[in-house]
Design a protein around this motif. Structure first.
Motif, mmCIF file in Angstrom:
data_model
loop_
_atom_site.group_PDB
_atom_site.id
_atom_site.type_symbol
_atom_site.label_atom_id
_atom_site.label_comp_id
_atom_site.label_asym_id
_atom_site.label_seq_id
_atom_site.Cartn_x
_atom_site.Cartn_y
_atom_site.Cartn_z
ATOM 1 N N ALA A 1 0.831 -1.211 0.000
ATOM 2 C CA ALA A 1 0.000 0.000 0.000
ATOM 3 C C ALA A 1 0.866 1.261 0.000
ATOM 4 N N GLY B 1 3.548 1.443 -1.650
ATOM 5 C CA GLY B 1 4.061 1.608 -3.007
ATOM 6 C C GLY B 1 4.975 0.501 -3.512
ATOM 7 N N PRO C 1 -0.067 4.523 4.744
ATOM 8 C CA PRO C 1 -0.769 4.580 3.452
ATOM 9 C C PRO C 1 -2.195 5.129 3.588
ATOM 10 N N ASN D 1 -4.973 3.615 -1.256
ATOM 11 C CA ASN D 1 -3.823 2.773 -1.576
ATOM 12 C C ASN D 1 -3.875 1.422 -0.877
ATOM 13 N N LYS E 1 -6.069 -0.538 -3.119
ATOM 14 C CA LYS E 1 -5.351 -0.867 -4.363
ATOM 15 C C LYS E 1 -4.356 -2.004 -4.151
#
Lengths: 263, 403
Positions: free
Chosen positions: A76, A78, A189, A193, A196
């Motif tokens: 989350a 990245g 996060p 995110n 995602k």
């Protein structure tokens, strides 16, 4: 460029309480978190990715199935791919066996240019797994760094030493363990995110999947053995002084004289 | 354990020069290892560009009885000039003192391992702390410190002389070097020990805190040698002994410059700001959240000056912004062992106690009679920390004025 970040799910040791009667740890209700040093390692890996857009950040952890939570957190934030090593064969591994499992997995997953670890986990505080992975992969290590950058296929690292720091240049691949700079605020996060991240690649591997030999894993493969666990001892004879502050000060002066700290 | 050259050897002969023991030669454009000379130090594995040399680490039943003696890695202070070696660090004397105790229990020798550009009569001072023998490795390549060069050299020493116990300071350097070698040798390593002893089976009992200092664990490494441990600075008591004859064994270990892979581009030293750092302080005046505010906390600076002491703090005080983190005492700060620890308004979270409970004399001031800090204190003073600090300063000042 392939970046690996090794992370661990840990109990929040600042929340751990002791049962005063039995002297044992009360673990119920203690939240599990992403080890803060590893959290910082994730942040640094993502910073490298920002200036090297071709970089892929793989995050890897060894632990029980619920350790997936910290991998999801890293995704989350990245990271690109998540790997969880989860198998009864790993249970009871000391730092040597843990490093063996992680280095076997990293080799199996593929190419690596830089491996970033937190300096240590807050539950074990050993700071050994990072260097032991580097040793088993036979790559250079730089420990106790608070910044890593990649430029022209070289790692530029700021490493802590007594009373200061070194600027280090290392060829790739290299393994770096990270300390946090003072007063660093770790990012968390966003909800978007986190959602995602659920669709990012995530893999669970067993010992067989990473081609690790079972005799080097778990309790059997660990050269150290925990012999005994006990509450910290306190064996001081305490003299209690409960008086007015003026008398207390006189008493302190008397103690300082008696113990030869002042004349 | 064994070593093997795989078929993908390209015959570059880089390994030949890397071997400290001249155990490798080339035959038909392949490396051949003389197993009678090889000590499995791994220097060749590091330089091989195609990973054709493999050391296997089978956990074979090793002959543990061949391993004797207690070794201590002697650490030097880093120096602004990376070409010049600093003084021997205090932690090395702490390790020797504890090592002497262990060696006596085992009836074995205590040995100091010195890697230096040039010997500066180090054996004299090392013998004052109990060393029977010094393994002396002299080479310009030992400055500045390099993980690969140090580990290759020391591993070859281990393989040759077979120590039973090997102690390192839990410092930046010790915690970098010890795990690197333990992984390579496939031996047990225990981090950050706060006590060491020998059990009835002659094994090293390594005690260390875990879970932020909330519990203690005793760790054994029964099946591998040496039993390796890093030991936290300022925990073991320094014991000087009457100096006696010390044996110096010079080992000429060849070093291939190519195994140095990382480069120190620049060294930045922080300037000393005129106060003794807490890890070296004789007296520490320390404060916690019980002092209530940054302004009230600052009274400790004045008291410290009067007592010629350094200022320490609990994590709570640092987190509240009363003082900088480098003053923090405890598991996540610095471990200290001053002669006197004066604690003002510190409640005594376990993580703090782990870092100061070995102080010679602890005097704690807290208004809560049940404060945990009292459990490790020789003197427990119940009262208002700031008020007592203030009155103490006045009293010392007036006493000095009279004198």
């Amino acid at each position: 460029m392939n970046i690996f970040v090794c992370i661990k799910q840990v109990p929040d040791t600042t929340e751990v309480k002791i049962n005063p009667e039995t002297g044992t740890l009360i673990r119920a209700g203690v939240p599990s978190i992403l080890n803060p040093y590893d959290h910082f390692a994730v942040v640094n890996a993502l910073k490298i990715k920002k200036s090297n857009p071709d970089a892929v950040v793989n995050v890897i952890s060894m632990g029980p199935p619920q350790a997936k939570a910290v991998i999801q957190m890293a995704l989350a934030l990245g990271c690109d791919n998540g790997y969880l090593l989860s198998d009864a064969a790993f249970a009871g591994s000391d730092t040597w066996a843990t490093a063996y499992a992680l280095s076997s997995a990293i080799k199996k997953i593929g190419k690596y240019d830089i491996i970033i670890c937190g300096m240590q986990a807050i539950d074990g505080d050993t700071a050994q797994v990072g260097p032991q992975i580097a040793s088993q992969l036979n790559i250079p290590q730089v420990t106790f760094a608070d910044n890593v950058e990649i430029e022209n296929k070289k790692a530029l690292i700021k490493r802590h030493i007594d009373d200061g720091y070194d600027t280090i240049e290392s060829p790739l691949p290299v393994l770096v363990t990270m300390v946090m700079p003072k007063d660093y605020e770790l990012p968390f996060p966003s909800f978007v995110n986190i959602t995602k991240a659920l669709s990012k690649p995530f893999f669970t591997y067993t010992a067989d999947d990473i081609m690790a030999k079972k005799e080097y894993l778990g309790l059997k493969g660990s050269p150290t053995q925990v012999n005994r666990i006990y509450p910290p001892q306190r064996e001081v004879k305490t003299t209690v002084i409960n008086t007015t502050s003026v008398e207390a000060v006189d008493k302190i002066i008397e103690i300082l004289k008696q113990e030869n700290f002042i004349k | 354990m064994g070593i093997e050259v795989l078929n993908n050897c390209i015959g570059c002969s880089k390994c030949v020069g890397s071997c400290p023991f001249e155990a490798i030669s080339m035959s038909n454009k392949k490396a051949v290892i003389d197993l009678t000379k090889c000590t499995l130090c791994g220097a060749c594995v590091q330089v091989c560009p195609v990973k054709a040399i493999v050391i296997s680490r089978e956990m074979v039943k090793r002959d543990l009885s061949a391993y004797r003696d207690v070794w201590v890695f002697v650490e030097f202070a880093d120096d602004a000039d990376i070409k010049k070696q600093g003084e021997i660090k205090k932690v090395s004397f702490e390790l020797l003192s504890k090592g002497r105790f262990l060696a006596d229990k085992l009836n074995q020798k205590l040995c100091a391992v010195v890697l230096t550009d040039k010997n500066r009569d180090y054996e004299k001072i090392l013998s004052e702390y109990g060393a029977d023998r010094v393994y002396l490795l002299e080479n310009d390549e030992y400055l500045p410190y390099d993980t690969d060069i140090y580990s290759a050299s020391i591993m070859s020493l281990i393989n040759k002389y077979k120590p039973s116990i090997f102690l390192f300071g839990a410092t930046y350097k010790g915690r970098d070097l010890a795990p690197r070698m333990a992984a390579n040798l496939y031996v047990g390593l225990t981090a950050d020990c706060t006590d060491l002893n020998i059990n009835n089976d002659g094994l090293l009992v390594q005690s260390r805190p875990a879970f932020g200092g909330n519990i203690m664990a005793d760790i054994l490494s029964p099946n591998s040698r040496p039993q390796m441990a890093t030991v936290r600075p300022n925990v073991m008591k320094i014991v000087k002994v009457l100096p006696k004859a010390v044996e110096v064994i010079k080992e000429d270990i060849r070093i291939d410059k190519n195994i140095r892979r990382v480069k120190v581009v620049q060294r930045h030293k922080e300037e000393e700001k005129g106060y003794t750092k807490i890890e070296n302080a004789d007296i520490i005046v320390s404060g916690g959240r019980g002092l209530k505010s940054k302004e009230k906390f600052e009274i400790l600076n004045e008291l410290a000056k009067l007592l010629n002491a350094s200022v320490g703090a609990s994590r709570a005080a640092v987190d509240s912004g009363f003082i900088d983190k480098k003053h923090q005492v405890g598991q996540s700060g610095t471990t200290v062992r001053p002669r006197l620890y004066l604690a003002f308004g510190i409640s005594g979270a376990v993580q703090h106690l782990v870092g100061m409970k070995n102080s010679d004399v602890i005097v704690a001031i807290n208004k809560d009679p049940n404060a945990m800090i009292f459990s490790v204190s020789k003197y427990a003073i119940i009262g208002d920390a700031h008020d007592i600090a203030k009155k103490l300063i006045e009293k010392i000042k007036s006493a000095k004025a009279v004198a």
